[in-house]
Motif scaffolding. Structure first.
Motif, PDB file in Angstrom:
ATOM      1  N   PRO A 268      87.362  27.379  73.103  1.00 31.86           N
ATOM      2  CA  PRO A 268      87.449  26.988  74.523  1.00 31.86           C
ATOM      3  C   PRO A 268      88.129  28.104  75.323  1.00 31.86           C
ATOM      4  O   PRO A 268      89.222  28.561  74.969  1.00 31.86           O
ATOM      5  N   VAL A 269      87.477  28.552  76.387  1.00 29.26           N
ATOM      6  CA  VAL A 269      87.998  29.658  77.183  1.00 29.26           C
ATOM      7  C   VAL A 269      87.978  29.278  78.658  1.00 29.26           C
ATOM      8  O   VAL A 269      87.416  28.255  79.052  1.00 29.26           O
ATOM      9  N   ARG A 270      88.586  30.121  79.448  1.00 30.86           N
ATOM     10  CA  ARG A 270      88.547  29.995  80.905  1.00 30.86           C
ATOM     11  C   ARG A 270      88.488  31.395  81.493  1.00 30.86           C
ATOM     12  O   ARG A 270      88.971  32.363  80.896  1.00 30.86           O
ATOM     13  N   ARG A 271      87.874  31.503  82.670  1.00 35.74           N
ATOM     14  CA  ARG A 271      87.797  32.797  83.331  1.00 35.74           C
ATOM     15  C   ARG A 271      89.140  33.134  83.959  1.00 35.74           C
ATOM     16  O   ARG A 271      89.777  32.283  84.582  1.00 35.74           O
ATOM     17  N   ALA A 272      89.583  34.352  83.779  1.00 32.79           N
ATOM     18  CA  ALA A 272      90.944  34.718  84.167  1.00 32.79           C
ATOM     19  C   ALA A 272      91.155  34.632  85.678  1.00 32.79           C
ATOM     20  O   ALA A 272      92.219  34.199  86.131  1.00 32.79           O
TER      21      ALA A 272
ATOM     22  N   ASP B 258      89.742  32.720  88.081  1.00 29.04           N
ATOM     23  CA  ASP B 258      89.725  31.439  88.787  1.00 29.04           C
ATOM     24  C   ASP B 258      89.876  30.227  87.860  1.00 29.04           C
ATOM     25  O   ASP B 258      89.837  29.090  88.325  1.00 29.04           O
ATOM     26  N   GLY B 259      90.049  30.440  86.549  1.00 30.74           N
ATOM     27  CA  GLY B 259      90.247  29.324  85.630  1.00 30.74           C
ATOM     28  C   GLY B 259      89.005  28.543  85.304  1.00 30.74           C
ATOM     29  O   GLY B 259      89.100  27.416  84.792  1.00 30.74           O
ATOM     30  N   LEU B 260      87.812  29.087  85.556  1.00 25.84           N
ATOM     31  CA  LEU B 260      86.567  28.386  85.267  1.00 25.84           C
ATOM     32  C   LEU B 260      86.474  28.101  83.770  1.00 25.84           C
ATOM     33  O   LEU B 260      86.493  29.027  82.951  1.00 25.84           O
ATOM     34  N   PRO B 261      86.366  26.826  83.346  1.00 35.25           N
ATOM     35  CA  PRO B 261      86.311  26.516  81.904  1.00 35.25           C
ATOM     36  C   PRO B 261      84.935  26.819  81.326  1.00 35.25           C
ATOM     37  O   PRO B 261      83.908  26.704  81.994  1.00 35.25           O
TER      38      PRO B 261
ATOM     39  N   VAL C 139      78.666  32.845  75.930  1.00 35.68           N
ATOM     40  CA  VAL C 139      79.577  32.079  76.776  1.00 35.68           C
ATOM     41  C   VAL C 139      78.747  31.151  77.656  1.00 35.68           C
ATOM     42  O   VAL C 139      77.804  31.599  78.327  1.00 35.68           O
ATOM     43  N   ARG C 140      79.125  29.873  77.630  1.00 37.44           N
ATOM     44  CA  ARG C 140      78.409  28.885  78.440  1.00 37.44           C
ATOM     45  C   ARG C 140      79.419  28.001  79.158  1.00 37.44           C
ATOM     46  O   ARG C 140      80.423  27.587  78.573  1.00 37.44           O
ATOM     47  N   THR C 141      79.106  27.701  80.418  1.00 46.13           N
ATOM     48  CA  THR C 141      79.967  26.812  81.191  1.00 46.13           C
ATOM     49  C   THR C 141      79.678  25.367  80.815  1.00 46.13           C
ATOM     50  O   THR C 141      78.647  25.039  80.215  1.00 46.13           O
ATOM     51  N   LEU C 142      80.607  24.484  81.169  1.00 45.37           N
ATOM     52  CA  LEU C 142      80.409  23.063  80.909  1.00 45.37           C
ATOM     53  C   LEU C 142      79.310  22.491  81.791  1.00 45.37           C
ATOM     54  O   LEU C 142      78.650  21.515  81.424  1.00 45.37           O
ATOM     55  N   ASN C 143      79.105  23.118  82.956  1.00 44.48           N
ATOM     56  CA  ASN C 143      78.011  22.719  83.839  1.00 44.48           C
ATOM     57  C   ASN C 143      76.836  23.663  83.589  1.00 44.48           C
ATOM     58  O   ASN C 143      76.847  24.826  84.004  1.00 44.48           O
TER      59      ASN C 143
ATOM     60  N   ASN D  40      75.107  25.624  86.398  1.00 46.38           N
ATOM     61  CA  ASN D  40      75.870  26.647  87.122  1.00 46.38           C
ATOM     62  C   ASN D  40      76.121  27.836  86.193  1.00 46.38           C
ATOM     63  O   ASN D  40      76.593  27.657  85.072  1.00 46.38           O
ATOM     64  N   ASN D  41      75.790  29.030  86.646  1.00 45.88           N
ATOM     65  CA  ASN D  41      76.013  30.244  85.864  1.00 45.88           C
ATOM     66  C   ASN D  41      76.691  31.300  86.764  1.00 45.88           C
ATOM     67  O   ASN D  41      76.036  32.200  87.280  1.00 45.88           O
ATOM     68  N   PRO D  42      78.014  31.184  86.920  1.00 43.81           N
ATOM     69  CA  PRO D  42      78.703  32.068  87.868  1.00 43.81           C
ATOM     70  C   PRO D  42      79.247  33.352  87.244  1.00 43.81           C
ATOM     71  O   PRO D  42      79.982  34.084  87.910  1.00 43.81           O
ATOM     72  N   PHE D  43      78.941  33.623  85.990  1.00 40.14           N
ATOM     73  CA  PHE D  43      79.555  34.769  85.322  1.00 40.14           C
ATOM     74  C   PHE D  43      79.015  36.084  85.875  1.00 40.14           C
ATOM     75  O   PHE D  43      77.847  36.198  86.264  1.00 40.14           O
TER      76      PHE D  43
END
Length: 302
Positions: A194-198, A200-203, A216-220, A223-226
Motif C-alpha cells: 500500500p502506497v501513497r503519492r508524496a 498529495d497523499g493519493l492512495p 501502480v494502480r489507484t483505488l479508483n 482515475n489515473n492521475p499519475f
C-alpha cells in the motif's frame, strides 16, 4: 740460390720512391709544425685566424660524420623501442587493469559508506530498527525475487518483518535461519505494498512485476492521475510496512495505472535494516499523539 730475407731499398725503384715520399712528408710535416709553433708565438692573432680557417675546411666532414652517427643512433633507438614495446605494453596493460580494480573498489566503498551513513541517520530519528545487515545475493533472472540477508534469528530477525535500505523499501523477511534470512523483494509478483503519492497523499497499491519494476494502480480504477516523476511512499495501510518509507518513482503512465521503478535497487544495495512490523495499534497511537490537546503518554512504573 735463395733470396735474402731483407732486400735493400736500392734494389727496387718502387721502394725507393715510397721511402723518398715518406721522408718528404715527414720533413714537410715537421717544418709545418715548426712554422705553426713559431707563428703561434710571434703572431697569435694570425694563428687564431689560421685555426678558424682550418675548422671551416673540416666543418663539412664533421657535419657529415655527426649526421651519420645521429642516424645510426636513431636506428638503434628505434630498434630498441620496437624490441621493448611488447614488454612495455604488457606492463601498461597490467597497470591499467590494477587502476581499474582500485577505482571500482573505491567507488564501491564510497557507495557503501553513503548507505551506512544514511541508515545511521535514519536510526537516530526512527527507533523501529531491530538489526542491521547486508544483502549477500539477490535473484535477477527468475520471476521470484528473493534476496539473502546476512543476519537471522541470532539478531532477532523473524518472518514478516519489513526490510529497508537507505534509499527506500526493499521487501519483507520471508524466512529466517540461525544466521541468515530470506527477503521477499517488493518487485516479486506476490508482493503488494500500500502506497501513497508524496505530493498529495493519493492512495494506491504497488504490485511487483517480477522483472524489477512495479505496477501502480489507484483505488479508483477510472482515475489515473499519475505522472512521470511522482514519488510513492508507504502509507501504512493494513499494517506491516511503516508509513513514509520511499518505495518507487513513476516512470510512465499506463492504461490502468503507472509503471514505477524501485528507489532502492536490491542489486545495488548493500546495507539494510530490519524493522519492527507496523501494526494498527501503532497507527492509533500515532493519531492520538498528534491530535490537538492529546495527553502525553506516561511511562508505566516498573
Amino acid at each position: 740460390m735463395v733470396r735474402p730475407a731483407h732486400r735493400r731499398p736500392g734494389q727496387s725503384r718502387k721502394a725507393q720512391y715510397s721511402l723518398f715520399a715518406a721522408y718528404v712528408i715527414a720533413v714537410t710535416g715537421a717544418v709545418a709544425g715548426l712554422l705553426l709553433a713559431v707563428l703561434s708565438v710571434v703572431d697569435p692573432v694570425g694563428f687564431a685566424q689560421l685555426r678558424i680557417a682550418s675548422h671551416e675546411v673540416t666543418a663539412p666532414v664533421a657535419r657529415a660524420t655527426r649526421s651519420a652517427i645521429g642516424s645510426i643512433s636513431g636506428i638503434d633507438d628505434a630498434v630498441s623501442a620496437y624490441v621493448g614495446a611488447g614488454s612495455q605494453n604488457r606492463r601498461l596493460r597490467k597497470e591499467l587493469a590494477e587502476t581499474r580494480r582500485q577505482l571500482v573498489a573505491t567507488s564501491s566503498l564510497q557507495e557503501e559508506n553513503r548507505q551506512l551513513k544514511a541508515l545511521l541517520k535514519l536510526q537516530e530519528t526512527d527507533k523501529s530498527a531491530i538489526a542491521n545487515g547486508y544483502l549477500l545475493t539477490s535473484t535477477s533472472t527468475s520471476s521470484k525475487r528473493i534476496a539473502l540477508l546476512s543476519i537471522g534469528r541470532n539478531l532477532g530477525v523473524e518472518a514478516g518483518q519489513p526490510v529497508r535500505g537507505a534509499d527506500g523499501l526493499i521487501g519483507r523477511v520471508l524466512g529466517s535461519g540461525p544466521s541468515v534470512s530470506q527477503v521477499l523483494l517488493i518487485t516479486d509478483i506476490d508482493t503488494i505494498v500500500p502506497v501513497r503519492r508524496a505530493r498529495d497523499g493519493l492512495p494506491a497499491l504497488a504490485y511487483g512485476r517480477g522483472n524489477g519494476d512495479l505496477d501502480v494502480r489507484t483505488l479508483n480504477i477510472a482515475n489515473n492521475p499519475f505522472k512521470p516523476g511522482d514519488i510513492l511512499l508507504t502509507s501504512g495501510t493494513g499494517g506491516l510496512y511503516p508509513p513514509n518509507i520511499p518505495v518507487a518513482i513513476v516512470a510512465r503512465r499506463q492504461n490502468d495505472g503507472a509503471l514505477a521503478r524501485p528507489l532502492a535497487d536490491p542489486a545495488k544495495v548493500d546495507a539494510v535494516s530490519v524493522l519492527r512490523p507496523y501494526t494498527p495499534e501503532d497507527a492509533e497511537a500515532q493519531l492520538l499523539r498528534s491530535a490537538p490537546g492529546a495527553i502525553p503518554e506516561v511511562p508505566k512504573a516498573p
